[in-house]
Design a protein around this motif. Structure first.
Motif, PDB file in Angstrom:
ATOM      1  N   VAL A  23      55.394  -3.498 -79.972  1.00 27.89           N
ATOM      2  CA  VAL A  23      55.706  -2.413 -79.038  1.00 27.89           C
ATOM      3  C   VAL A  23      56.129  -1.208 -79.887  1.00 27.89           C
ATOM      4  N   ALA A  24      55.259  -0.196 -79.943  1.00 26.44           N
ATOM      5  CA  ALA A  24      55.535   0.973 -80.780  1.00 26.44           C
ATOM      6  C   ALA A  24      56.294   2.009 -79.958  1.00 26.44           C
ATOM      7  N   VAL A  25      57.392   2.528 -80.517  1.00 25.41           N
ATOM      8  CA  VAL A  25      58.251   3.431 -79.747  1.00 25.41           C
ATOM      9  C   VAL A  25      58.462   4.742 -80.514  1.00 25.41           C
ATOM     10  N   HIS A  26      57.970   5.825 -79.918  1.00 24.70           N
ATOM     11  CA  HIS A  26      58.154   7.156 -80.507  1.00 24.70           C
ATOM     12  C   HIS A  26      58.928   7.976 -79.483  1.00 24.70           C
ATOM     13  N   THR A  72      48.853  13.045 -86.072  1.00 23.11           N
ATOM     14  CA  THR A  72      48.056  12.593 -87.232  1.00 23.11           C
ATOM     15  C   THR A  72      48.715  11.374 -87.862  1.00 23.11           C
ATOM     16  N   GLU A  73      50.035  11.449 -88.025  1.00 24.18           N
ATOM     17  CA  GLU A  73      50.754  10.336 -88.659  1.00 24.18           C
ATOM     18  C   GLU A  73      50.826   9.123 -87.726  1.00 24.18           C
ATOM     19  N   LEU A  74      51.053   9.394 -86.432  1.00 23.69           N
ATOM     20  CA  LEU A  74      51.212   8.291 -85.476  1.00 23.69           C
ATOM     21  C   LEU A  74      49.954   7.439 -85.390  1.00 23.69           C
ATOM     22  N   SER A  75      48.818   8.090 -85.478  1.00 25.18           N
ATOM     23  CA  SER A  75      47.569   7.369 -85.255  1.00 25.18           C
ATOM     24  C   SER A  75      47.437   6.194 -86.233  1.00 25.18           C
ATOM     25  N   TYR A  76      47.881   6.383 -87.469  1.00 25.86           N
ATOM     26  CA  TYR A  76      47.804   5.291 -88.452  1.00 25.86           C
ATOM     27  C   TYR A  76      48.679   4.095 -88.032  1.00 25.86           C
ATOM     28  N   PHE A  77      49.920   4.402 -87.614  1.00 23.68           N
ATOM     29  CA  PHE A  77      50.854   3.302 -87.288  1.00 23.68           C
ATOM     30  C   PHE A  77      50.388   2.508 -86.067  1.00 23.68           C
ATOM     31  N   ILE A  78      49.867   3.221 -85.070  1.00 30.62           N
ATOM     32  CA  ILE A  78      49.441   2.528 -83.853  1.00 30.62           C
ATOM     33  C   ILE A  78      48.217   1.669 -84.175  1.00 30.62           C
ATOM     34  N   VAL A 136      48.521  12.253 -77.739  1.00 31.93           N
ATOM     35  CA  VAL A 136      48.393  10.874 -78.242  1.00 31.93           C
ATOM     36  C   VAL A 136      47.546   9.961 -77.348  1.00 31.93           C
ATOM     37  N   THR A 137      47.095  10.485 -76.211  1.00 26.39           N
ATOM     38  CA  THR A 137      46.283   9.636 -75.323  1.00 26.39           C
ATOM     39  C   THR A 137      45.044   9.108 -76.052  1.00 26.39           C
ATOM     40  N   ALA A 138      44.433   9.975 -76.845  1.00 30.42           N
ATOM     41  CA  ALA A 138      43.222   9.554 -77.564  1.00 30.42           C
ATOM     42  C   ALA A 138      43.538   8.389 -78.501  1.00 30.42           C
ATOM     43  N   ILE A 139      44.724   8.435 -79.118  1.00 29.99           N
ATOM     44  CA  ILE A 139      45.100   7.357 -80.058  1.00 29.99           C
ATOM     45  C   ILE A 139      45.202   6.041 -79.285  1.00 29.99           C
ATOM     46  N   ALA A 140      45.899   6.098 -78.133  1.00 28.46           N
ATOM     47  CA  ALA A 140      46.079   4.877 -77.337  1.00 28.46           C
ATOM     48  C   ALA A 140      44.716   4.367 -76.844  1.00 28.46           C
ATOM     49  N   ASN A 141      43.858   5.280 -76.407  1.00 28.92           N
ATOM     50  CA  ASN A 141      42.536   4.864 -75.923  1.00 28.92           C
ATOM     51  C   ASN A 141      41.740   4.187 -77.032  1.00 28.92           C
ATOM     52  N   GLN A 142      41.840   4.783 -78.216  1.00 26.53           N
ATOM     53  CA  GLN A 142      41.057   4.256 -79.342  1.00 26.53           C
ATOM     54  C   GLN A 142      41.506   2.854 -79.751  1.00 26.53           C
ATOM     55  N   THR A 143      42.853   2.639 -79.714  1.00 25.88           N
ATOM     56  CA  THR A 143      43.360   1.355 -80.212  1.00 25.88           C
ATOM     57  C   THR A 143      43.521   0.343 -79.086  1.00 25.88           C
ATOM     58  N   GLY A 144      43.413   0.801 -77.844  1.00 25.58           N
ATOM     59  CA  GLY A 144      43.564  -0.129 -76.714  1.00 25.58           C
ATOM     60  C   GLY A 144      45.006  -0.381 -76.323  1.00 25.58           C
ATOM     61  N   LYS A 180      52.696  22.005 -91.652  1.00 19.35           N
ATOM     62  CA  LYS A 180      53.571  21.955 -90.488  1.00 19.35           C
ATOM     63  C   LYS A 180      52.893  21.249 -89.311  1.00 19.35           C
ATOM     64  N   ALA A 181      51.601  21.506 -89.151  1.00 22.39           N
ATOM     65  CA  ALA A 181      50.898  20.932 -88.002  1.00 22.39           C
ATOM     66  C   ALA A 181      50.666  19.431 -88.162  1.00 22.39           C
ATOM     67  N   ARG A 182      50.525  18.981 -89.399  1.00 19.65           N
ATOM     68  CA  ARG A 182      50.077  17.591 -89.557  1.00 19.65           C
ATOM     69  C   ARG A 182      51.076  16.637 -90.186  1.00 19.65           C
ATOM     70  N   LEU A 183      52.104  17.167 -90.848  1.00 15.53           N
ATOM     71  CA  LEU A 183      53.091  16.259 -91.466  1.00 15.53           C
ATOM     72  C   LEU A 183      54.472  16.463 -90.836  1.00 15.53           C
ATOM     73  N   ALA A 184      55.225  15.373 -90.734  1.00 10.99           N
ATOM     74  CA  ALA A 184      56.593  15.467 -90.207  1.00 10.99           C
ATOM     75  C   ALA A 184      57.374  16.522 -90.980  1.00 10.99           C
ATOM     76  N   GLY A 185      58.226  17.264 -90.258  1.00 11.68           N
ATOM     77  CA  GLY A 185      58.937  18.402 -90.837  1.00 11.68           C
ATOM     78  C   GLY A 185      59.756  18.071 -92.078  1.00 11.68           C
TER      79      GLY A 185
END
Ligand code: MCA
Ligand code: AMP
Length: 507
Positions: free
Chosen positions: A56-59, A90-96, A114-122, A463-468
């Protein structure tokens, strides 16, 4: 039927009307309410089809609900996977993707991203905001409190925590019920936590420090926590009179020391201040004692091992050291090349063995074999020595790692990112001392022949792609990186060159 962590941390609190969490809005959550809330989330997980062993991934922002969701995962036998709130899509997609999470709980504000990430990984996607509200709570609220507790073995996974790697690819550290429970038991004992303790909790709960060290210890002791959304000097100073104990990274303590209100009168009633996650400067230790009369209790650990060593509760808390191994934990100092144990006083790589040591990296048997020896010793990558009295000091790092305000940053990850940007031939990232964060990030860029680098555009991309917290606070363009005769980049030369860069500039 048994479930080691749930049975020890949550079940005994069922029906208890004492306060568990003091929230920043002045309200409180009792233990009975917390256990029920967890039970409702467990019902929601059940309804979503989350089974024992599922991730269960929690962000989500820190809230009472986010902690109750952790408890619900324990109850359901699911593997809790907390993610740094600063991570970008960008970072979340790897972990999920890597974890194969079956449920992804995100902030409502990021659903579109992030909907696309969830759709992609199921993964099923649900939301939770900073107050705990969201689609998951709405589902949980409509369900009864689940009382069934999943059967779990001590060696079953309770949590998966990603830690970045020197190769740039994050590794999921598999933590078992035994790992987390044995550590909480050892810490409650050596730090004398009891149901009378009120822990001032200003840490994030997506890392070992705030989640396991602080929250598991309080739950096991039956104490309460002042549950702050984040560290803020004014709020901490306002709340300290109600607390008995505080845990923090060194930046918390240096920020408090920078405020004249933080003094002996404010802290006189406190039982203990504990520090870890990054080195506490001896100077901070001494300033703290001079100002408050308290000696900070410094301890040392890692995501893979939870806590391994601590200064004594009673006895000499030695500045510049991280104390002794915890009960049941063995440590040795080894030659980094041969792995042979070195004589007392010599500097080498710290290795740790005990019930606290993780089970390995998720889906990375080769990485696990590289760092976890067959005899159970884990190679920490930290350089340490043990003095004649048995005190352990962390004297450096064998691994290329920057620790900024208690967050780990792996230069390789940023270098790979920068190298991919148009016009960049190569890059090197090093840490430099920073007055607030301990260390911060410097990036050296080498342009491709004839290319003009636009630093503004590069910073915007970062800034757009890496955590601050990973953002380089200083960029330098150089014609070439310093290399030795073997062609290896001389990071020490860069570190020396940028040693003072953050001491004068206001970044
Ligand atoms: C936030 N920012 C940072 C950091 N935190 N930059 C560098 N290093 C940081 N640690 C950036 C943000 O991206 C933002 O940048 C700007 O600072 C303001 O953000 P804000 O959230 O307001 O920052 P803050 O409140 O000042 O946060 C600093 C902090 C926080 C309080 C020190 O980072 C923190 O709570 N750190 C604790 C970390 C921790 O719990 N570590 C334990 C890991 P911009 O302006 O560009 O947007 S567990 C572990 O290490 C092991 C197991 C162990 O031993 O415990
Ligand atoms: P993490 O990967 O977040 O688990 O961070 C673990 C690393 O934090 C360790 O390998 C150490 O380098 C560092 N660390 C944690 N506590 C201390 C401490 N008290 N002193 C020095 N370094 C520490």
């Amino acid at each position: 039927m048994s479930n080691p962590l749930y049975d020890a941390l949550i079940a005994p609190q069922r029906g208890q009307t004492t306060v568990f969490l003091h929230l920043h809005d002045g309200t409180a959550v009792t233990y009975a309410e917390f256990v029920d809330l967890a039970g409702r989330y467990a019902s929601a997980l059940h309804k979503l089809g989350v089974l024992a062993g599922d991730r269960v991934a929690v962000h989500a922002q820190k809230s009472a609900d986010a902690l109750a969701l952790y408890a619900a995962c324990l109850q359901s036998g699911a593997v809790y996977l907390p993610l740094n709130t600063a991570y970008t899509p960008t970072e979340l997609s790897y972990f999920i993707g890597d974890s194969g999470a079956s449920l992804f709980v995100c902030d409502p504000a990021e659903v579109d991203d992030v909907t696309a990430i969830a759709n992609q990984t199921g993964a099923a996607l649900r939301t939770m905001d900073a107050t705990g509200d969201g689609s998951l709570r709405q589902e949980a609220d409509a369900l009864p409190v689940r009382t069934e507790v999943a059967d779990r073995d001590a060696d079953d996974l309770a949590a998966l925590l990603y830690t970045s790697g020197t190769t740039g690819r994050s590794k999921g550290a598999m933590l078992t019920h035994r790992n987390l429970l044995s550590n909480a038991e050892a810490l409650v004992k050596i730090w004398r936590f009891s149901d009378e303790d009120v822990l001032l909790h200003a840490l994030p709960i997506f890392h070992t420090h705030g989640l396991f060290v602080a929250s598991n210890v309080t739950l096991l002791a039956g104490g309460s926590m002042i549950w702050l959304p984040k560290f803020d000097t004014d709020t901490v100073i306002a709340q300290l009179p109600r607390a008995t104990a505080m845990m923090g990274v060194p930046t918390f303590y240096t920020r408090l020391l920078d405020d004249a209100r933080f003094d002996r009168a404010l802290t006189g009633h406190m039982r203990v201040f504990i520090s870890g996650s990054a080195p506490l400067l001896e100077e901070t230790h001494e300033r703290f004692e001079a100002r408050t009369g308290h000696r900070i209790l410094e301890r040392y650990g890692m995501t893979e091992t939870s806590m391994s060593t601590s200064n004594p509760y009673e006895g000499d808390r030695r500045a510049g050291t991280v104390g002794f191994p915890l009960p049941g934990v063995e440590v040795k100092i080894c030659d980094p090349k041969t792995g042979e144990t070195l004589p007392t006083g010599e500097i080498g790589v710290l290795e740790v063995r005990g019930p606290n040591v993780f089970k390995g990296y998720w889906n990375m048997p080769e990485k696990t074999a590289e760092e976890l020896r067959e005899d159970g010793f884990f190679i920490t990558g930290d350089l340490a020595k043990i003095d004649a009295d048995g005190y352990i000091s962390i004297v450096g790092r064998g691994k290329d790692l920057i620790i900024s305000g208690g967050f780990n940053i792996y230069p390789k990850e940023i270098e790979l990112f920068l190298d991919d940007l148009p016009g960049v031939l190569e890059s090197a990232v090093v840490g430099a001392p920073h007055p607030d964060f301990g260390e911060s990030v410097v990036a050296v860029l080498v342009p491709e022949e004839g290319a003009e680098l636009d630093l503004g555009a590069i910073e915007a991309e970062v800034k757009a792609r890496l955590a601050g917290f990973k953002r380089p606070r200083h960029f330098e363009i150089m014609e070439a990186l310093p290399r030795n005769t073997m062609g290896k980049v001389q990071k020490n030369e860069l570190r020396n060159r940028f040693q003072g860069i953050f001491q004068t500039s206001n970044v």
